[in-house]
Scaffold this motif. Structure first.
Motif, PDB file in Angstrom:
ATOM      1  N   GLU A  65      11.906 -35.054  89.288  1.00  9.29           N
ATOM      2  CA  GLU A  65      11.259 -34.674  90.535  1.00  9.29           C
ATOM      3  C   GLU A  65      10.993 -33.176  90.653  1.00  9.29           C
ATOM      4  N   PHE A  66      11.465 -32.411  89.655  1.00  4.66           N
ATOM      5  CA  PHE A  66      11.219 -30.978  89.739  1.00  4.66           C
ATOM      6  C   PHE A  66      10.700 -30.384  88.432  1.00  4.66           C
ATOM      7  N   ALA A  67      11.520 -30.306  87.386  1.00  4.38           N
ATOM      8  CA  ALA A  67      11.137 -29.560  86.184  1.00  4.38           C
ATOM      9  C   ALA A  67       9.867 -30.106  85.529  1.00  4.38           C
ATOM     10  N   ARG A  68       9.817 -31.414  85.309  1.00  2.00           N
ATOM     11  CA  ARG A  68       8.654 -31.984  84.622  1.00  2.00           C
ATOM     12  C   ARG A  68       7.391 -31.982  85.506  1.00  2.00           C
ATOM     13  N   PRO A  69       7.455 -32.453  86.734  1.00  2.00           N
ATOM     14  CA  PRO A  69       6.231 -32.375  87.557  1.00  2.00           C
ATOM     15  C   PRO A  69       5.819 -30.941  87.870  1.00  2.00           C
ATOM     16  N   LEU A  70       6.781 -30.011  87.916  1.00  2.00           N
ATOM     17  CA  LEU A  70       6.422 -28.610  88.147  1.00  2.00           C
ATOM     18  C   LEU A  70       5.507 -28.108  87.038  1.00  2.00           C
ATOM     19  N   MET A  71       5.885 -28.410  85.773  1.00  2.00           N
ATOM     20  CA  MET A  71       5.053 -27.943  84.657  1.00  2.00           C
ATOM     21  C   MET A  71       3.682 -28.609  84.677  1.00  2.00           C
ATOM     22  N   ALA A  72       3.640 -29.886  85.029  1.00  2.00           N
ATOM     23  CA  ALA A  72       2.352 -30.566  85.117  1.00  2.00           C
ATOM     24  C   ALA A  72       1.476 -29.916  86.182  1.00  2.00           C
ATOM     25  N   LEU A  73       2.055 -29.560  87.324  1.00  2.00           N
ATOM     26  CA  LEU A  73       1.284 -28.912  88.386  1.00  2.00           C
ATOM     27  C   LEU A  73       0.792 -27.532  87.950  1.00  2.00           C
ATOM     28  N   VAL A  74       1.683 -26.734  87.361  1.00  2.00           N
ATOM     29  CA  VAL A  74       1.320 -25.371  86.970  1.00  2.00           C
ATOM     30  C   VAL A  74       0.261 -25.394  85.874  1.00  2.00           C
ATOM     31  N   ARG A  81       1.109 -19.229  91.316  1.00  2.00           N
ATOM     32  CA  ARG A  81       0.898 -20.637  90.955  1.00  2.00           C
ATOM     33  C   ARG A  81       2.228 -21.379  90.887  1.00  2.00           C
ATOM     34  N   VAL A  82       3.257 -20.715  90.350  1.00  2.00           N
ATOM     35  CA  VAL A  82       4.580 -21.337  90.280  1.00  2.00           C
ATOM     36  C   VAL A  82       5.143 -21.542  91.684  1.00  2.00           C
ATOM     37  N   HIS A  83       5.025 -20.532  92.531  1.00  2.00           N
ATOM     38  CA  HIS A  83       5.534 -20.645  93.902  1.00  2.00           C
ATOM     39  C   HIS A  83       4.852 -21.798  94.643  1.00  2.00           C
ATOM     40  N   ARG A  84       3.568 -21.924  94.465  1.00  2.00           N
ATOM     41  CA  ARG A  84       2.836 -23.017  95.107  1.00  2.00           C
ATOM     42  C   ARG A  84       3.359 -24.369  94.626  1.00  2.00           C
ATOM     43  N   ALA A  85       3.564 -24.506  93.323  1.00  2.00           N
ATOM     44  CA  ALA A  85       4.042 -25.776  92.773  1.00  2.00           C
ATOM     45  C   ALA A  85       5.445 -26.101  93.290  1.00  2.00           C
ATOM     46  N   VAL A  86       6.311 -25.088  93.360  1.00  2.00           N
ATOM     47  CA  VAL A  86       7.662 -25.319  93.887  1.00  2.00           C
ATOM     48  C   VAL A  86       7.587 -25.783  95.335  1.00  2.00           C
TER      49      VAL A  86
END
Length: 412
Positions: A151-160, A128-133
């Motif tokens: 553009e990375f840390a915060r939206p990554l957590m929202a996606l995961v 799931r993390v790899h997909r979000a990255v």
């Protein structure tokens, strides 16, 4: 715990250290020094007119975190003394979940979280993390520049976390925006709390009607028999506690890595694991700087300070890290070098391994996609978001060689 009647000195306090000031975000260590000058327990304000005791010494923190007879996590006696529009209520208001419960209720709520998260296999979470990255690199990679916070840390957590909780990617910005407002404890805190509460209520309503292969559905079907309201507030807690501190952990780690080119090269070459960088942040720049909030059940003398009932007693994980680092720098090694970022005692973080996996995989994957990340600003010029509770960067601008997900040689 030994208690006694307070002496005259126990009632004498310095002016409260104002953790809500703009200056605290940029230089919290000066404020921690002021608190420590008062002793193991200092006197502060979390917001204008909202006083709190702040624990800045390790032994005192451990005593507090383990003493369930003297201290409670239930904020309702305090809550009745606070204005309805207080900006810190979003983070401190009572809700029927594991964070604000004691005794049997706490055990019941906590067991549901542990059981539910245990159903998530590490390889599944890693995927799931790899997909979000991949999604995020697809957005920012071709530009050759990005803000690794926004553009990375915060939206990554929202996606995961949206993925874990059974929501589509399209809802990620809504989750990120609501939590950001609530966490900062400022003028928009109440708005953020309302938005986040509505977000969770809609989610649980949908899952109550139709289950899925996701965390809310598992909580609704847990043998503990949580009511839909209890599930709502368990999800409110886990979404907030999972998203915001983990995003800060990732961005704080990236800022420390990129601020030291030699350190960065050892990570990208594989000579040193990314886990080292993440653990370093937990030791020295913990993302949830001041929380672990307790309330004395009755007035009590605690490490030289007379604690009133129904007044927040906050553990400053940021101060503990600051003073431990000072001891190491001065050549005085602390007796116990372990950090308390996961808290301790019965309320210690129940999902620390999941958090570590998300953070390390996110950073590893990002640096595989974009191996020549270069900070635009020196670390000393970075700015930090306001708020008494967290240590959170406003932005982390970087540049790199443009890259797209379908380019040869990129990770699969």
């Amino acid at each position: 715990m030994t208690t006694h009647s307070p002496d005259r000195q126990a009632f004498t306090r310095s002016a409260p250290v104002r953790l809500w000031e703009d200056g605290f975000a940029q230089d919290p260590y000066r404020y921690y020094d002021e608190l420590r000058a008062q002793g193991p327990v200092g006197w502060a304000e979390l917001a204008p007119g909202v006083p709190a005791y702040v624990v800045t010494e390790r032994r005192a923190a451990l005593d507090l975190l383990h003493d369930t007879e003297t201290f409670s996590h239930d904020p309702r006696p305090w809550e009745s003394t606070v204005a309805d529009d207080s900006p810190v209520l979003g983070m401190m208001r009572w809700r029927p979940n594991t964070l604000f419960a004691d005794g049997a209720a706490h055990v019941r709520y906590r067991s549901t979280l542990i059981d539910t998260f245990d159903r998530i296999e590490p390889h599944d979470l890693r995927a799931r993390v790899h997909r979000a990255v991949r999604v995020l690199v697809g957005r920012m990679g071709p530009k050759g520049e990005a803000d690794l916070v926004g553009e990375f840390a915060r939206p990554l957590m929202a996606l995961v976390f949206n993925n874990l909780f059974g929501l589509p990617d399209s809802q990620s910005d809504r989750l990120d925006g609501a939590l950001g407002k609530m966490m900062e404890g400022g003028a928009e805190a109440a708005e953020g709390e309302a938005e986040f509460g509505g977000y969770v209520l809609e989610l649980i309503g949908a899952k109550a009607e139709r289950r899925g292969d996701d965390l809310p559905s598992w909580l609704l079907d847990h043998p503990a028999g949580l009511t839909p309201e209890e599930v709502t507030w368990q999800v409110f807690l886990t979404l907030g506690a999972g998203h915001e501190p983990t995003a800060n952990l990732v961005s704080n780690a990236l800022s420390r890595i990129l601020g030291n080119p030699l350190y960065y090269s050892t990570l990208t070459s594989g000579a040193r694991p990314v886990t080292d960088a993440v653990v370093e942040v937990l030791h020295h720049e913990t993302p949830l700087a001041n929380y672990g909030i307790h309330y004395a059940r009755n007035p009590v003398s605690f490490h030289g300070t007379w604690i009133r009932a129904a007044v927040p007693v906050v553990v400053s994980y940021g101060a503990l890290a600051h003073f431990a680092e000072q001891e190491v720098t001065s050549g005085r090694h602390p007796k116990d070098a372990s950090h308390l970022s996961w808290s301790a005692g019965p309320h210690a973080c129940p999902v620390r391994q999941h958090t570590l996996l998300i953070a390390t995989e996110a950073i590893e994957r990002l640096t595989q996609w974009l191996p020549d990340l270069e900070p635009v600003l020196p670390r000393a010029r970075l700015t930090w978001r306001p708020g008494p509770f967290h240590r959170s960067l406003t932005s982390l601008p970087v540049r790199f060689s443009p890259r797209s997900p379908d380019q040869p040689g990129v990770p699969s």
